[in-house]
Scaffold this motif. Structure first.
Motif, PDB file in Angstrom:
ATOM      1  N   UNK A 456       0.822  -1.202   0.000  1.00 47.76           N
ATOM      2  CA  UNK A 456       0.000   0.000   0.000  1.00 47.76           C
ATOM      3  C   UNK A 456       0.862   1.261   0.000  1.00 47.76           C
ATOM      4  N   UNK A 457       2.068   1.194   0.587  1.00 45.34           N
ATOM      5  CA  UNK A 457       2.956   2.352   0.582  1.00 45.34           C
ATOM      6  C   UNK A 457       3.404   2.673  -0.836  1.00 45.34           C
ATOM      7  N   UNK A 458       3.764   1.645  -1.597  1.00 46.94           N
ATOM      8  CA  UNK A 458       4.187   1.866  -2.985  1.00 46.94           C
ATOM      9  C   UNK A 458       3.052   2.436  -3.820  1.00 46.94           C
ATOM     10  N   UNK A 459       1.844   1.878  -3.650  1.00 47.69           N
ATOM     11  CA  UNK A 459       0.697   2.400  -4.392  1.00 47.69           C
ATOM     12  C   UNK A 459       0.457   3.878  -4.047  1.00 47.69           C
ATOM     13  N   UNK A 460       0.507   4.188  -2.772  1.00 44.65           N
ATOM     14  CA  UNK A 460       0.264   5.566  -2.339  1.00 44.65           C
ATOM     15  C   UNK A 460       1.319   6.510  -2.902  1.00 44.65           C
ATOM     16  N   UNK A 509      -4.524 -12.562  -1.684  1.00 40.30           N
ATOM     17  CA  UNK A 509      -3.268 -12.745  -2.399  1.00 40.30           C
ATOM     18  C   UNK A 509      -3.359 -12.152  -3.801  1.00 40.30           C
ATOM     19  N   UNK A 510      -2.319 -11.433  -4.159  1.00 39.77           N
ATOM     20  CA  UNK A 510      -2.235 -10.886  -5.505  1.00 39.77           C
ATOM     21  C   UNK A 510      -2.759  -9.489  -5.655  1.00 39.77           C
ATOM     22  N   UNK A 511      -3.287  -8.863  -4.590  1.00 40.89           N
ATOM     23  CA  UNK A 511      -3.810  -7.491  -4.689  1.00 40.89           C
ATOM     24  C   UNK A 511      -3.783  -6.820  -3.320  1.00 40.89           C
ATOM     25  N   UNK A 512      -3.727  -5.508  -3.330  1.00 40.08           N
ATOM     26  CA  UNK A 512      -3.706  -4.711  -2.106  1.00 40.08           C
ATOM     27  C   UNK A 512      -4.991  -3.903  -2.017  1.00 40.08           C
ATOM     28  N   UNK A 513      -5.627  -3.960  -0.861  1.00 33.99           N
ATOM     29  CA  UNK A 513      -6.881  -3.245  -0.660  1.00 33.99           C
ATOM     30  C   UNK A 513      -6.618  -1.738  -0.565  1.00 33.99           C
ATOM     31  N   UNK A 514      -7.345  -0.918  -1.298  1.00 31.05           N
ATOM     32  CA  UNK A 514      -7.207   0.541  -1.139  1.00 31.05           C
ATOM     33  C   UNK A 514      -7.581   0.949   0.288  1.00 31.05           C
TER      34      UNK A 514
END
Length: 796
Positions: A456-460, A509-514
């Motif tokens: 989630x840090x990378x996405x943010x 697995x395979x995805x990060x929750x917003x």
């Protein structure tokens, strides 16, 4: 002198003091009836007091008078020294001391931030430090005011780099003085500001040791060694705000900031010791402090993460038996020391040389994601590992050289080393800092190509980075991509559930929750770019994914709509916040009030009264009930503008009465200070306030009575001051030594020597007289007795 066992009650003695003062003097004719010969400095101090009380006198005049008679040059010329300098001039919270002068300068700079005649806070800090009278709370007041101005200037539509440089230089310079330990001396010490050459940086080891010994306060005390430990309560939040500002965007690239690398590094080392839950807060309850606290709160997660990255990882010990020159030279301890030194000096060439040496080492093929330094078990040779490469990337990013960090990353990939998530996020942060959207997306593409799952840090970082690069549509698409990937993975595992139901399942697995933190970062970035519509689109998107806003979300939105004059929209947000089960916090009220009062002076008193009534009405309709804290903040806002018409203030007080609320001691103290500050002082209002306190004892406290006595002393009405003193001291409260000192000074100024002697005599009976210098007394107790000695009243 031993304390008499048959002494009268203190209240009886002090109650009769006024009566004694009007009797014919019984002192022998041979006794001195005039002030001691050293009274000249006291006369100058009284002149300064009158200048500060006169609103028509500019703060510049007061500052120049202070410098002429009490400043470092006066010391060097020999016109004043420690013995002849009036000690009461330097009482920290004195109404006509250096404290009052600071307040005048702060107010003047609030009105004219870029004045070329007013002294910079760096100059004020330097002078006070040279005189040995710089106190932690005073310095904190200046820093809160300065940081608040920087924050407001950053949001102004039109900017001038030179003006911004002026503010940032003042911030760095003010830190330079306290960081270099300019302290007390028998004579003012000299030292040029902005000199970092002899300032050793604070290491992570120093910070950790201080934290273990004395907690958070002790850790931050390393940054301001000349301040008393109990006077640094606001230093942590100021330090975090400073670090956040100096490491952001173009500010970090300014020459004055780069030269202050020692300070920035030390701030980062201290902040890195804190846990995520240990965000510092402001002890001072003033608007500037609360603005700074809100800024720290909003940016805390990013600040904490950056400080942790700048923190030097612990070194792996090299066996003492290692005979090889190469392995010793390339030990992690050596790299640690050299890289840290290069960072402190902003020496990118030295980092390049070190990296060149690392390229000569064989690569250690490993799958570890441990960011620590890795060294070979073979003592004859060193190896290049993922951990060492990560540390070089972190160093290059701290030096704002993303292209060199990319070179390290490229070499890692070319050599078969697998970057970990911290590596990727550091790279994207560097692209965000340099506002290189193309490079940011290239790094992201490489992450996906290597089948690394971003957290989630990378996405943010990616989303907020695109916003920083003005790629708003791409940022929205990236956020939508994050949501779609998670939704598809969640439904694949849990079936075709509704989004609201899927929000309660764990990560799949395979995805990060917003998360809400991602939404907040995006909204904050967009609103700073004045992209209100885009921010609302993201809010709508979050609603479709059942991501509920938190208090940070609402406060961020409130600031924007109130600033744009959208009162109805602001109240709708408050209503929605209540519906979501969120209670407005201090930051919410600060946001509403700060923005509402931004252009308040443009309204008439009646219009101000109506505006405040509207705020109360809309808050109540939204379910937000005003309390004493809210009322206190509004009254503070109103009195801060030094109005000549109290229509709005009286309306607030009347509203409190209708609610059955008594004014708090804080509100009563604000009012009495305002009444005494008028020209001429509104003594009738003071008397009404005192009379009301008899019916509402809980509305006043000892601080209130201190201010009443100080106010009467300041205007020369020592009769009333002495009468109040007797009544207060006859009860459970006691007047502070600071107040006694001011009253004594006023008596001397009025040449009421008999009353002054009686005051000293009673103080001696009450307390036993002066304490030995090595004994820690109450605040300003030693100062009071030093003044008594200077005035030759010790044997009274």
């Amino acid at each position: 002198m031993p304390r008499p066992t048959t002494a009268k009650d203190p209240g009886d003695r002090l109650e009769s003091l006024f009566a004694e003062s009007i009797k014919p003097s019984t002192v022998p004719a041979s006794a001195p009836s005039q002030a001691p010969t050293s009274i000249k400095p006291y006369q100058n101090a009284e002149t300064l007091k009158k200048m500060l009380a006169d609103d028509s006198r500019h703060a510049v005049d007061c500052w120049q008078f202070f410098l002429e008679h009490f400043g470092p040059d006066a010391w060097r010329k020999g016109s004043i020294d420690r013995k002849s300098s009036p000690s009461y001039l330097y009482i920290r919270d004195g109404s006509y001391s250096g404290r009052a002068l600071l307040k005048r300068i702060i107010r003047a700079k609030d009105d004219d931030p870029f004045s070329t005649t007013l002294p910079a806070f760096t100059e004020v800090t330097t002078v006070y430090a040279q005189l040995g009278i710089l106190h932690g709370p005073d310095w904190a007041d200046m820093m809160f005011s300065l940081i608040e101005r920087i924050l407001k200037y950053r949001e102004s539509p039109s900017k001038d780099d030179k003006l911004e440089d002026m503010l940032i230089s003042d911030l760095v310079g003010s830190w330079n003085v306290v960081f270099r330990q300019l302290g007390k001396n028998q004579h003012p010490v000299e030292g040029p500001p902005f000199d970092w050459s002899h300032v050793p940086p604070i290491s992570s080891k120093n910070a950790i040791q201080a934290y273990r010994k004395r907690g958070i306060q002790g850790c931050f005390a390393l940054l301001t060694p000349s301040f008393s430990f109990h006077h640094i309560k606001d230093i942590p939040v100021i330090a975090v705000a400073t670090f956040t500002l100096l490491t952001q965007g173009h500010i970090s690239e300014k020459k004055v900031v780069q030269e202050a690398a020692t300070l920035v590094s030390s701030l980062g080392q201290v902040i890195s010791v804190l846990s995520t839950e240990s965000r510092p807060t402001a002890e001072t309850r003033e608007l500037a402090a609360e603005t700074v606290e809100e800024f720290v709160k909003t940016a805390w997660s990013e600040t904490k993460e950056l400080a942790a990255r700048m923190d030097v990882p612990p070194a792996t010990k090299t066996p003492s038996s290692t005979p090889s020159h190469m392995s010793t030279r390339m030990s992690s301890t050596f790299i640690h020391r050299r890289l840290q030194d290069a960072f402190v000096r902003r020496d990118g060439h030295e980092v390049d040389r070190l990296w060149g040496d690392m390229l000569k080492l064989p690569v250690k093929q490993e799958s570890t994601t441990d960011p620590e330094f890795q060294t070979s078990k073979n003592p004859q040779r060193g190896f290049l590992s993922v951990g060492i490469c990560n540390y070089f990337i972190l160093t290059y990013m701290a030096l704002r050289q993303p292209s060199r960090a990319i070179d390290v990353w490229n070499y890692m990939v070319k050599s078969g080393l697998v970057p970990n998530l911290a590596t990727w996020d550091s790279m994207m942060t560097g692209c965000k800092t340099s506002r290189d959207a193309k490079a940011l997306e290239n790094v992201w593409a490489k992450i996906l190509a290597l089948r690394v799952q971003p957290d989630v840090v990378c996405w943010t970082t990616r989303i907020s980075g695109l916003i920083e690069c003005n790629q708003f549509d791409k940022a929205m698409r990236a956020l939508d991509e994050m949501g779609r990937l998670w939704l598809a993975a969640a439904r694949s595992k849990h079936g075709n559930l509704k989004v609201e139901e899927l929000q309660h399942v764990d990560d799949v697995e395979g995805a990060i929750k917003p998360t809400t933190s991602t939404i907040n970062a995006a909204i904050s970035g967009l609103l700073k770019k004045h992209k209100v519509d885009a921010a609302h689109r993201i809010l709508a998107w979050a609603g479709k994914f059942a991501i509920r806003p938190d208090i940070i979300t609402y406060n961020t939105l409130l600031r924007s709509v109130i600033r744009n004059g959208q009162t109805q929209e602001a109240m709708a947000l408050l209503q929605q916040m209540q519906d979501d089960g969120l209670e407005a916090d201090v930051a919410t009220f600060t946001t509403i009030l700060d923005e509402t009062f931004r252009y308040f002076d443009e309204n008439t008193p009646e219009e101000q009264k109506e505006i405040i009534a509207t705020i109360f009405s809309e808050m109540e309709s939204a379910g937000v009930k005003a309390n004493l804290h809210t009322y206190g903040k509004i009254i503070y806002h109103l009195l801060e503008r030094e109005p000549t018409d109290l229509t709005a203030v009286n309306a607030v007080v009347e509203r409190m009465a209708r609610q059955g609320l008594q004014p708090s001691p804080y509100i009563s103290t604000m009012l009495v200070e305002y009444y005494f500050s008028r020209q001429p002082p509104d003594l009738d209002a003071v008397r009404v306030l005192i009379e009301r306190s008899r019916m509402e004892p809980a509305s006043v406290d000892n601080i209130f009575w201190d201010r009443v006595i100080e106010g009467y002393s300041r205007v020369g009405d020592t009769t009333s001051a002495v009468r109040i003193l007797g009544k207060v001291n006859s009860g459970s409260s006691r007047i502070s030594w600071t107040t006694l000192q001011k009253l004594l000074s006023s008596l001397v100024q009025n040449e009421e020597w008999d009353v002054a002697r009686t005051l000293v005599r009673n103080a001696k009976i009450d307390s036993g007289g002066p304490l030995p210098e090595h004994v820690h007394g109450k605040k300003d107790q030693h100062r009071f007795w030093r003044l008594v000695a200077e005035l030759e009243l010790l044997d009274a």
